[in-house]
Write an enzyme that holds these catalytic residues in place. Structure first.
Site, short mmCIF file in Angstrom:
data_model
loop_
_atom_site.label_atom_id
_atom_site.label_comp_id
_atom_site.label_asym_id
_atom_site.label_seq_id
_atom_site.Cartn_x
_atom_site.Cartn_y
_atom_site.Cartn_z
CG ASP A 13 -23.55 7.33 34.69
OD1 ASP A 13 -24.52 8.04 34.36
OD2 ASP A 13 -22.72 6.90 33.87
CG HIS A 15 -25.87 9.27 31.66
ND1 HIS A 15 -24.80 9.55 32.49
CD2 HIS A 15 -26.00 10.34 30.84
CE1 HIS A 15 -24.31 10.73 32.18
NE2 HIS A 15 -25.03 11.24 31.19
#
Length: 149
Positions: A13, A15
């Protein structure tokens, strides 16, 4: 005494915005924050918690694959002797997540002390962590005191 928390985004991930907001919020609340950033491995969380004698590990995941990314995480925590470290996870934890209570139950069974959805206000997580760490401090203080008759 300042409490140290390890913060990062697990797995593949990338983000970064949410984790940056959490870092700023926890620092403003008086925590010493070690931000691992994005695409952090389980080992990086465990190593950082060990190196910094952290009271808590806060795992973030927004891309929906946290179940896979966190498989075996608490075994690594236990193997490192970090059973007393509070662990939280939050974000968009499962692809197609319809019933968050089912998701919460799943991650609690994995060993996380608290599970938050992506809509959680950082202040709610801060208050929860303060309460959890105060509770653990009180328990250890009680255990360390002996009563003499």
């Amino acid at each position: 005494m300042t409490k140290t928390v390890i913060l990062g985004v697990i797995g593949s991930d990338a983000h970064v915005v949410g984790i940056t907001i959490l870092e700023q919020a926890f620092e403003a609340a008086g925590f010493d924050v070690i931000n691992l950033g994005v695409q952090s491995s389980q080992e990086e969380f465990v190593d950082a918690a060990t190196a910094h004698d952290a009271e808590a590990v806060l795992v973030s995941s927004l891309y929906g694959h946290a179940k896979q990314d966190c498989e075996g995480f608490h075994q690594k925590v236990a193997d490192a002797g970090l059973e007393d470290v509070t662990t939280y996870i939050g974000g968009n934890l499962a692809v197609g997540q319809d019933d968050f209570e089912e998701t919460r139950k799943f991650f609690r069974q994995m060993g996380f002390d608290r599970v938050f959805d992506s809509e959680t206000d950082p202040e709610d997580a801060i208050e929860a962590l303060r309460a959890d760490l105060d509770m653990r401090s009180s328990e250890s203080e009680q255990e360390s005191h002996t009563v003499s008759a």
